[in-house]
Design an enzyme around this catalytic site. Sequence first.
Site, PDB file in Angstrom:
ATOM      1  N   THR A   1      -8.319   7.254  -1.806  1.00  0.00           N
ATOM      2  CA  THR A   1      -9.323   6.667  -2.114  1.00  0.00           C
ATOM      3  C   THR A   1     -10.615   7.871  -1.875  1.00  0.00           C
ATOM      4  O   THR A   1     -11.615   7.701  -2.159  1.00  0.00           O
ATOM      5  CB  THR A   1      -9.819   5.283  -1.192  1.00  0.00           C
ATOM      6  OG1 THR A   1      -9.157   5.805   0.214  1.00  0.00           O
ATOM      7  CG2 THR A   1      -8.984   4.230  -1.711  1.00  0.00           C
TER       8      THR A   1
ATOM      9  N   LYS B   1       1.500  14.487   1.106  1.00  0.00           N
ATOM     10  CA  LYS B   1       0.294  15.000   0.885  1.00  0.00           C
ATOM     11  C   LYS B   1       0.168  16.320   0.424  1.00  0.00           C
ATOM     12  O   LYS B   1      -0.917  16.907   0.076  1.00  0.00           O
ATOM     13  CB  LYS B   1      -0.876  14.425   1.697  1.00  0.00           C
ATOM     14  CG  LYS B   1      -0.820  12.926   1.760  1.00  0.00           C
ATOM     15  CD  LYS B   1      -1.789  12.397   2.942  1.00  0.00           C
ATOM     16  CE  LYS B   1      -1.690  10.877   3.235  1.00  0.00           C
ATOM     17  NZ  LYS B   1      -2.415   9.937   2.051  1.00  0.00           N
TER      18      LYS B   1
ATOM     19  N   LYS C   1      -7.668  14.003   4.616  1.00  0.00           N
ATOM     20  CA  LYS C   1      -6.987  12.923   4.666  1.00  0.00           C
ATOM     21  C   LYS C   1      -5.775  13.093   5.716  1.00  0.00           C
ATOM     22  O   LYS C   1      -5.719  14.034   6.428  1.00  0.00           O
ATOM     23  CB  LYS C   1      -6.118  12.902   3.307  1.00  0.00           C
ATOM     24  CG  LYS C   1      -5.445  14.232   2.857  1.00  0.00           C
ATOM     25  CD  LYS C   1      -4.634  14.007   1.664  1.00  0.00           C
ATOM     26  CE  LYS C   1      -5.699  14.265   0.379  1.00  0.00           C
ATOM     27  NZ  LYS C   1      -5.907  13.020  -0.429  1.00  0.00           N
ATOM     28  N   ARG C   2      -5.162  11.987   5.925  1.00  0.00           N
ATOM     29  CA  ARG C   2      -3.980  12.290   7.085  1.00  0.00           C
ATOM     30  C   ARG C   2      -3.153  13.180   6.845  1.00  0.00           C
ATOM     31  O   ARG C   2      -2.951  13.427   5.665  1.00  0.00           O
ATOM     32  CB  ARG C   2      -3.339  10.976   7.398  1.00  0.00           C
ATOM     33  CG  ARG C   2      -4.047   9.795   7.867  1.00  0.00           C
ATOM     34  CD  ARG C   2      -4.364  10.190   9.675  1.00  0.00           C
ATOM     35  NE  ARG C   2      -3.101  10.346  10.217  1.00  0.00           N
ATOM     36  CZ  ARG C   2      -2.886   9.291  11.175  1.00  0.00           C
ATOM     37  NH1 ARG C   2      -3.804   8.347  11.513  1.00  0.00           N
ATOM     38  NH2 ARG C   2      -1.765   9.452  11.896  1.00  0.00           N
TER      39      ARG C   2
ATOM     40  N   LYS D   1     -14.164   8.903  -3.433  1.00  0.00           N
ATOM     41  CA  LYS D   1     -15.599   9.263  -2.612  1.00  0.00           C
ATOM     42  C   LYS D   1     -15.878  10.634  -3.075  1.00  0.00           C
ATOM     43  O   LYS D   1     -17.322  10.835  -3.554  1.00  0.00           O
ATOM     44  CB  LYS D   1     -15.043   9.248  -1.312  1.00  0.00           C
ATOM     45  CG  LYS D   1     -14.847   7.961  -0.789  1.00  0.00           C
ATOM     46  CD  LYS D   1     -14.109   7.841   0.730  1.00  0.00           C
ATOM     47  CE  LYS D   1     -13.588   6.580   0.902  1.00  0.00           C
ATOM     48  NZ  LYS D   1     -12.454   6.551   2.135  1.00  0.00           N
TER      49      LYS D   1
ATOM     50  N   HIS E   1       0.892  -1.046   0.106  1.00  0.00           N
ATOM     51  CA  HIS E   1      -0.079   0.001   0.137  1.00  0.00           C
ATOM     52  C   HIS E   1       0.687   1.321  -0.045  1.00  0.00           C
ATOM     53  O   HIS E   1       0.166   2.321   0.222  1.00  0.00           O
ATOM     54  CB  HIS E   1      -0.901   0.150   1.291  1.00  0.00           C
ATOM     55  CG  HIS E   1      -2.011  -0.939   1.336  1.00  0.00           C
ATOM     56  ND1 HIS E   1      -3.274  -0.616   0.508  1.00  0.00           N
ATOM     57  CD2 HIS E   1      -2.015  -2.257   1.568  1.00  0.00           C
ATOM     58  CE1 HIS E   1      -4.027  -1.771   0.865  1.00  0.00           C
ATOM     59  NE2 HIS E   1      -3.318  -2.786   1.282  1.00  0.00           N
TER      60      HIS E   1
HETATM   61  C1  26W Z   1       3.837   0.764  10.081  1.00  0.00           C
HETATM   62  C2  26W Z   1       3.588   1.967  10.018  1.00  0.00           C
HETATM   63  C3  26W Z   1       2.500   2.161   8.781  1.00  0.00           C
HETATM   64  C4  26W Z   1       1.062   2.226   8.936  1.00  0.00           C
HETATM   65  C5  26W Z   1       0.227   2.283   7.843  1.00  0.00           C
HETATM   66  C6  26W Z   1       3.166   1.958   7.611  1.00  0.00           C
HETATM   67  C7  26W Z   1       2.099   1.955   6.437  1.00  0.00           C
HETATM   68  C8  26W Z   1       0.726   2.180   6.829  1.00  0.00           C
HETATM   69  C9  26W Z   1      -0.373   1.970   5.541  1.00  0.00           C
HETATM   70  C10 26W Z   1       0.035   1.158   4.418  1.00  0.00           C
HETATM   71  C11 26W Z   1      -0.530   3.367   5.127  1.00  0.00           C
HETATM   72  C12 26W Z   1      -1.647   3.496   4.240  1.00  0.00           C
HETATM   73  O1  26W Z   1      -2.985   3.614   4.746  1.00  0.00           O
HETATM   74  N1  26W Z   1      -1.437   3.724   2.964  1.00  0.00           N
HETATM   75  C13 26W Z   1      -2.574   3.942   2.016  1.00  0.00           C
HETATM   76  O2  26W Z   1      -3.239   2.853   1.814  1.00  0.00           O
HETATM   77  C14 26W Z   1      -4.293   3.624   0.859  1.00  0.00           C
HETATM   78  C15 26W Z   1      -5.127   1.914   0.474  1.00  0.00           C
HETATM   79  O3  26W Z   1      -4.686   1.271  -0.363  1.00  0.00           O
HETATM   80  C16 26W Z   1      -3.827   4.136  -0.412  1.00  0.00           C
HETATM   81  O4  26W Z   1      -5.122   4.582  -1.058  1.00  0.00           O
HETATM   82  C17 26W Z   1      -3.060   5.138   0.295  1.00  0.00           C
HETATM   83  O5  26W Z   1      -2.484   5.952  -1.240  1.00  0.00           O
HETATM   84  C18 26W Z   1      -2.017   4.751   0.711  1.00  0.00           C
HETATM   85  O6  26W Z   1      -1.226   6.012   1.290  1.00  0.00           O
END
Ligand code: 26W
Length: 821
Positions: free
Chosen positions: A655, A553, A547-548, A659, A359
């Site tokens: 995503t 971003k 968004k976060r 929406k 992701h």
């Molecule tokens: C270990 C720390 C950590 C925590 C969460 C690393 C990575 C994450 C997630 C993978 C971050 C995340 O939410 N990524 C998002 O995933 C969405 C669903 O596929 C994408 O639409 C976003 O672009 C992506 O940033």
Amino acid sequence: MMDRLDVTVEDLKEAILENIKNQFRKTIDQASKEQIFQALAFAVRDIIIDQWIETHKTYDEVDPKTVYYLSMEFLMGRALGNSIINMKVDKVVKEVCEELSIDLNAIEDMEPDPGLGNGGLGRLAACFLDSLSTLEFPAYGCGIRYRYGIFEQKIIDGYQVERPDEWLKNGNPFEVRRDEYGVEVRFFGDVRVLKTPNGRDKFIQENYQSVKAVPYDIPIVGYDNNTVNTLRLWDAEALVKFDLESFDRGEYHKAVEQENLAKSIVEVLYPNDNHYRGKELRLKQQYFFVSATVQQVINKFKQKHADIHELPDKVAFHINDTHPSLTIPELMRILLDEEELEWEEAWDITTKTCAYTNHTIMSEALEKWPIELLSRLLPRIYMIIEEINRRFCLSLVNEFHLDKEQIDKMSIIMNGQIKMAFMCIVGSHCVNGVAVLHTEILKKEELKEFYNIYPGKFNNKTNGITQRRFLLEANPKLADFITDLIGDEWITSLTHIKKLDQYVDDEQEQKEFMKIKYDNKVRLGKYIKKHNNIEVDPRSIFDVQIKRLHEYKRQLMNILHVMYLYNKLLENPDLDMIPRTFIFGAKAAPGYTRAKLIIKLINNVADRINNDTNIKNKIKVVFIENYNVSNAEIIIAAADVSEQISTASKEASGTGNMKLMLNGAITIGTMDGANIEIVEEVGEENCFIFGMTSEEVINLQHENSYNPWDIYNNNEDIRKVVTQLINGFYAPDDPDLFREIYDSLLDGYGGRPDPYFILKDFDSYKEAHKKIDATYANQRKWAKMAMLNTANSGKFSSDRTILQYANEIWKLKKTEVIMEK
Ligand code: 26W
């Protein structure tokens, strides 16, 4: 009135009144809103339960292949309204509420928003569950029942302050505890190797600590069918109860230790997004829910099947990012140590059963656990990972003829660390990215070495969202408008929404579409008045970035542009522009200082601009506190403009972009993530695209030639805005407050220039905003563009995504549930 499922107004009314009486000893006029919520929620749960039971009876008889979607995060949003809609009992519920003089919206607001996720990854998992049930695929979501979800964000004096999210305070009417499926999970200790008479090594973990994993099941209601799948969230308990008996046996110490371990594991969701921190507790969480899931799935499989080799015919484990990557060695452990298979057969079963989704390409998000930590916490699992790596490296020599340097790059274990993404690729039959561009970058850049040896494993599955929550539920007026024009097939088959195309030039329908948007803006305006005490004009353009908060971003670029516009207005208060309301919603990771400072900057800019009467209300800036799924539903329905402005190549998919498009917001965005596919569907002329392409970004990174100072020196508008970060314009009491942000733009990354290229893209961003202004002036043109966005969003349903996963990765069959009368 009768509805599907034969739920009558009378039955439901009686159920609610009975619940209020039996649970609270009250009549409805005496009951609080919270109590009415509980009563309604239990009544709805009772309706769900029969279908839930029938679904699992069907699965028991048919014994279909089932996917277990393992995820550290499920960002579900509220359940009550969504279940009512998916059960299609909304009309009955409305009627009951009218008869009982209940304000349904106010009651729904009593439900805490279960925030068991950070952002995109967690919300995607929730959309997937909705689609799996609606498409009648046998599925479980598997995760952790965190006591505290993502923190509640307060804005105090412009700063983010985190408060605990006590979502379980009043209990959860939608969960069912399933004690009978509890399993033991072991940590620490040593591994003793025993030689058995047949020459096979036997591995015995000793001196370990353990906890009991107990599942809580939450129903996932399919839309207008009888399928109710399960989200299974694991809770941790002490195995040895802290009682007199153990106390007497001198196990006092052990009991306390277990209690503490259990309590700590499920205490809280880690609030980091896209940033890895090697915390021991997080690794415990990961192994805890993975081990519980895999053990329980194997137990269930063995009740029906004698031959464990058939596991891949019945079970698919999906690994949602690397967080559940220990699924691979845990399954190997069970197959080797408990089922006593040979390595090769165990490996064959494991790789056929597991699939992995990546992701993110942000390198700071990649999980790498120190050997020291993993081998101490999970000694047997570490041995297995070592063996996986030994055999993998051997294959790189023998099968792929790679040299030492190449092998060092690909080794799962290197420099004292274990690279979880590499283990996932090696141990899965399938690896996917989440948008076309993202998958291409994985194949050609980030993971190219792996793509070269396993080209067949890599594939794309562009993300999607559920139109049931994000249009049908969140925007009922638009949903009705669409259904009146083209029928309701779009609810379960979003490509039908394309039929709106025939109305985009129709002046009457354009007006109606814009009127609905206006009404939704009024609704959001009320929310803003209540929460921020800011008046916003629903006739202004609602420009939304939700968004976060993360530097990639580029919320910073957005607010710098607001500062620029404000400067223009100060120079000329009569500047010809359509009033704009800039709306932000974002949580920052609590330890991410720079992100938190950007929130403070947005709030200071908001304060100054919103209170400046000279600019005649031409700009308003609103920071929505505590952005979550519930307020997202209100914001998205009211947005005119969707800000998707990440540095190209950095956003895997996005995503929120989908929406907002679905709800008729027009994208201002870079050619990044799924924006590229949005542009492909709706046409570039119906978006506002700007900025460097991913290729240009990647080249500029390689060349290392970006010099923001040149831009600063040659561009007066930019220089003025950037200087305002350090001259006290937005922080009169502390002019240095935002110096760190100023530095980050120019040379703040350890002397290296901004890797997110904000000043580089600023001018083209500014031009794109000018086009927005000009286009909105032509209301008919805007209406047409907005309607075209809705009409062309069909591809972005999570139903499409899930159908692709089910057919191409998991090999699932639709399993229809028929209710016995
Ligand atoms: C270990 C720390 C950590 C925590 C969460 C690393 C990575 C994450 C997630 C993978 C971050 C995340 O939410 N990524 C998002 O995933 C969405 C669903 O596929 C994408 O639409 C976003 O672009 C992506 O940033």
